[in-house]
Design a protein around this motif. Structure first.
Motif, short mmCIF file in Angstrom:
data_model
loop_
_atom_site.label_atom_id
_atom_site.label_comp_id
_atom_site.label_asym_id
_atom_site.label_seq_id
_atom_site.Cartn_x
_atom_site.Cartn_y
_atom_site.Cartn_z
N LEU A 215 15.40 12.49 79.71
CA LEU A 215 16.13 13.53 78.96
C LEU A 215 15.19 14.29 78.02
O LEU A 215 15.24 15.52 77.93
CB LEU A 215 17.24 12.89 78.13
CG LEU A 215 18.51 12.48 78.87
CD1 LEU A 215 19.40 11.65 77.96
CD2 LEU A 215 19.26 13.72 79.34
N ILE A 216 14.35 13.52 77.33
CA ILE A 216 13.42 14.15 76.39
C ILE A 216 12.38 14.98 77.15
O ILE A 216 12.04 16.10 76.73
CB ILE A 216 12.75 13.06 75.49
CG1 ILE A 216 13.81 12.41 74.62
CG2 ILE A 216 11.65 13.66 74.63
CD1 ILE A 216 13.40 11.10 73.99
N GLN B 84 14.02 18.21 78.28
CA GLN B 84 14.19 19.13 77.15
C GLN B 84 12.85 19.76 76.76
O GLN B 84 12.78 20.95 76.50
CB GLN B 84 14.79 18.33 75.97
CG GLN B 84 15.24 19.14 74.80
CD GLN B 84 14.10 19.66 73.96
OE1 GLN B 84 14.04 20.85 73.70
NE2 GLN B 84 13.18 18.79 73.56
N ALA C 264 11.85 22.34 79.31
CA ALA C 264 12.64 23.57 79.14
C ALA C 264 12.16 24.36 77.92
O ALA C 264 12.06 25.59 77.98
CB ALA C 264 14.12 23.22 78.98
N GLU C 265 11.84 23.65 76.85
CA GLU C 265 11.39 24.33 75.62
C GLU C 265 10.07 25.07 75.86
O GLU C 265 9.92 26.22 75.47
CB GLU C 265 11.23 23.30 74.50
CG GLU C 265 10.95 23.95 73.16
CD GLU C 265 10.74 22.95 72.03
OE1 GLU C 265 10.46 21.77 72.32
OE2 GLU C 265 10.85 23.37 70.87
N GLU D 246 10.61 28.02 78.17
CA GLU D 246 11.21 29.16 77.45
C GLU D 246 10.20 29.89 76.58
O GLU D 246 10.39 31.05 76.24
CB GLU D 246 12.37 28.66 76.56
CG GLU D 246 13.59 28.23 77.32
CD GLU D 246 14.57 29.36 77.57
OE1 GLU D 246 14.56 30.32 76.80
OE2 GLU D 246 15.32 29.27 78.55
N LYS E 124 4.87 19.78 65.77
CA LYS E 124 5.98 20.72 65.58
C LYS E 124 7.29 19.95 65.34
O LYS E 124 8.08 20.32 64.48
CB LYS E 124 6.10 21.60 66.83
CG LYS E 124 6.72 22.95 66.55
CD LYS E 124 6.58 23.89 67.72
CE LYS E 124 7.79 23.87 68.60
NZ LYS E 124 7.70 24.73 69.76
N GLU E 125 7.47 18.89 66.08
CA GLU E 125 8.69 18.09 65.93
C GLU E 125 8.74 17.42 64.56
O GLU E 125 9.80 17.28 63.97
CB GLU E 125 8.74 16.99 67.01
CG GLU E 125 8.83 17.51 68.41
CD GLU E 125 10.27 17.66 68.89
OE1 GLU E 125 11.20 17.26 68.18
OE2 GLU E 125 10.44 18.19 70.00
N SER F 154 9.08 20.25 61.69
CA SER F 154 10.38 20.93 61.68
C SER F 154 11.54 19.94 61.60
O SER F 154 12.69 20.35 61.64
CB SER F 154 10.52 21.80 62.92
OG SER F 154 10.44 20.99 64.06
N THR G 232 12.89 18.00 63.61
CA THR G 232 13.73 17.75 64.79
C THR G 232 13.60 16.29 65.19
O THR G 232 14.54 15.69 65.69
CB THR G 232 13.26 18.60 65.99
OG1 THR G 232 12.49 19.67 65.51
CG2 THR G 232 14.42 19.09 66.79
N LYS H 19 8.04 13.43 75.55
CA LYS H 19 7.34 14.66 75.18
C LYS H 19 6.13 14.89 76.10
O LYS H 19 5.89 15.99 76.58
CB LYS H 19 6.86 14.61 73.72
CG LYS H 19 7.92 14.58 72.67
CD LYS H 19 8.85 15.74 72.65
CE LYS H 19 8.24 17.04 72.24
NZ LYS H 19 9.24 18.14 72.23
#
Lengths: 312, 254
Positions: free
Chosen positions: B5-6, B9, B12-13, B16, B75-76, B79, B81, B99
């Motif tokens: 799942l990670i 994600q 996808a990040e 994008e 970054k994680e 920020s 997250t 990651k």
């Protein structure tokens, strides 16, 4: 539910500098079913304490423990905690819906249940309308609402929130406070930090107050307020003139255009009421002089800041 | 499952963030190169295209690994997250692996897409299939994974800029170490000899993963070399993955 025992944590700003103690021998307990506010000025050590409770940072000494019913190991404990950090950033490429589904899946909640809970909390938190928008387009208040929603998806037994009310407008703050109260009424233990004392005073039945990393107060909110309640009465009345007897009763009194405002000692209460009946004075206010929580924690009586009244 | 799942994600990040646009630019660059070399290199246009293409592909994928790897975790953390994830029943190791797998997926897509573009031009210029081409491609990917793991590790123990600097240094010296052995300094100076010999044992020797010369000149390469290089690459993957896992599990997120 969560217990801090003599917890100390220090940080080094620089390799060569001496460590700075941020949390100093802190001990308190949040009981099961409590709605507990965690108060302290900016930099008092609230966020550090919360991070220590969630094992984001290691403590220098002391112990942080959870009630055995929360789980045998920290992984089980974590699955019972709903945590929301202060000012978090969410993945901007995701929609609100994707983000909640992602966190729900990480929590191993079936998709249909995540959807159900999202719809319920989305309506209550007034964020359902933005579920299909990309998070990069959310305002600060919307992010706060989405983050709070994601905290509640797995129906945690213990909710830990770091400054959950910051960034919200007055209406949003009221909605959040109402939800916190209703969650607590259903049995969820809530522990949230804030530096806005009035919000905490309004809803919390217990408090943990820290000052420069050390405990200032831990216990029932009412007890702290009562402990600081004066024995004097504060009265206000309207009268054409002040009788000599009334002058003697007052410790101090101020007059402005026929309105009198002053303090009388507790043992002169009956004399004051009798004299009020004997004269044509109109009583406007009569009650024990009571400090607000903010005054007790942050202010002295004369209004100067950071001179705390009371003690451990 | 949580790792997947990670990873999904993360993939996808990064996707994008339009980092894969570099594929379009490099594809256009390869087209231009193909056109130019077909005009000027008589008889060996396909080989020149393959040489420049594999080099470009390698630089592209290592560059992505380097710069995205340096910020992958930072970054994680900055920020916050990360707090939303590891406050849930997700281990730090699962988060780290997720990651890294996400970024590894981006690198793989980058390698494959660029390779298909490159191979298209190579075949169009009359180039023939050589069994070493997929091996070369695999080693380029493996090299980028090692670079990603090195930069992630150093970003955990220092900061992004230092991590990029150290990784670039290790990458450059890891490619140069075998060439140094051909120099006079290596042959006559025992101190340099010992240093270079130990370096090639103790730090990643990327020359072992570089078989582009064998591909271009269709030189014979033993299967044992291919297999040894395969294990050598994965050894470094294991070492830096292990080190990162240990550091990340002990890191303080303040």
């Amino acid at each position: 539910m969560i217990k801090f025992e003599n917890v100390t944590k220090s940080f080094k700003d620089d390799f060569w500098k001496k460590p700075k103690v941020v949390v100093d021998d802190l001990s308190f307990e949040v009981k099961e079913g409590a709605l507990c506010g965690f108060l302290g000025a900016n930099g008092a050590g609230k966020t550090t304490s919360i991070k220590a409770a969630l094992s984001f940072i290691k403590i220098d000494s002391g112990k942080i423990s959870y009630h055995p019913s929360m789980g045998k190991n920290f992984n089980e404990v974590r699955s019972q905690i709903g945590y929301f950090p202060e000012g978090p950033y969410f993945y901007p490429h995701m929609t609100g819906r994707d983000f909640c589904m992602y966190l729900g899946q990480l929590q191993s909640i079936p998709k249909n249940i995540v959807k159900e809970r999202m719809n319920y909390w989305g309506e209550r938190l007034a964020i359902a309308f933005a579920f299909d928008r990309k998070i990069r387009g959310y305002s600060k208040g919307m992010l706060q609402r989405l983050g709070f929603l994601s905290t509640l998806l797995h129906e945690p037994r213990l909710v830990i929130l770091d400054e959950p009310l910051s960034g919200l407008d007055p209406l949003g703050r009221k909605e959040f406070k109402d939800i916190l109260v209703s969650l607590n009424n259903k049995g969820t233990t809530i522990f949230f930090s804030s530096h806005i004392v009035s919000d905490v005073e309004e809803i919390c039945d217990s408090l943990v107050v820290i000052r420069s990393g050390a405990l200032f107060y831990s216990g029932k909110t009412e007890k702290l307020l009562n402990s600081q309640t004066s024995k004097d009465y504060r009265v206000a009345f309207h009268s054409k003139e002040l009788s000599p007897r009334l002058k003697d009763i007052f410790k101090q009194i101020q007059e402005r255009e026929g309105f009198y405002l002053g303090n009388i000692p507790n043992d002169k209460k009956s004399d004051f009421i009798e004299e009020m009946n004997n004269t044509n004075a109109e009583l406007i206010e009569f009650g024990l002089e009571r400090l607000s929580l903010e005054e007790i924690i942050y202010l002295t009586k004369d209004g100067s800041r950071d001179e705390v009244r009371g003690g451990k | 499952m949580k790792v997947y799942l990670i990873a999904k994600q993360t993939f996808a990040e990064i996707y994008e963030s339009k980092v894969l646009l570099n594929v379009a630019f490099l594809g256009a660059f390869l087209f231009l190169i193909t056109f130019v070399v077909s005009e000027f290199s008589y008889g060996v246009a396909n080989k020149v295209t393959l040489d420049i293409g594999l080099g470009t592909l390698s630089l592209s994928v290592v560059g992505i690994a380097l710069f995205l790897g340096a910020t992958l975790l930072q970054k994680e953390i900055s920020s916050r997250t990360l707090y939303m994830i590891i406050s849930r029943p997700v281990s730090r190791t699962s988060f780290l692996l997720g990651k890294m797998l996400g970024l590894a997926g981006i690198l793989l897509v980058n390698v494959l897409v660029l390779f298909f573009i490159l191979y298209g031009f190579y075949a169009a210029l009359g180039g023939e299939f050589n069994y070493l081409i997929p091996w070369a491609l695999f080693y380029i990917y493996l090299e980028s994974l090692i670079v990603m793991l090195i930069v992630v590790f150093f970003s955990l123990v220092s900061n992004n800029i230092i991590a990029v600097f150290i990784t670039l240094t290790l990458f450059a010296s890891g490619h140069a170490v075998e060439s140094v052995k051909d120099t006079m300094a290596y042959k006559v100076n025992p101190v340099i000899k010992v240093f270079v010999d130990y370096y090639s044992y103790l730090l990643p020797n990327f020359t072992k993963l570089n078989i582009k010369t064998f591909v271009l000149y269709e030189r014979f390469i033993e299967n044992t070399y291919l297999v040894t290089a395969f294990f050598y690459g994965f050894l470094w993957v294991g070492i830096f993955l292990g080190l990162s896992t240990i550091v990340f599990s002990k890191n303080e997120f303040s």
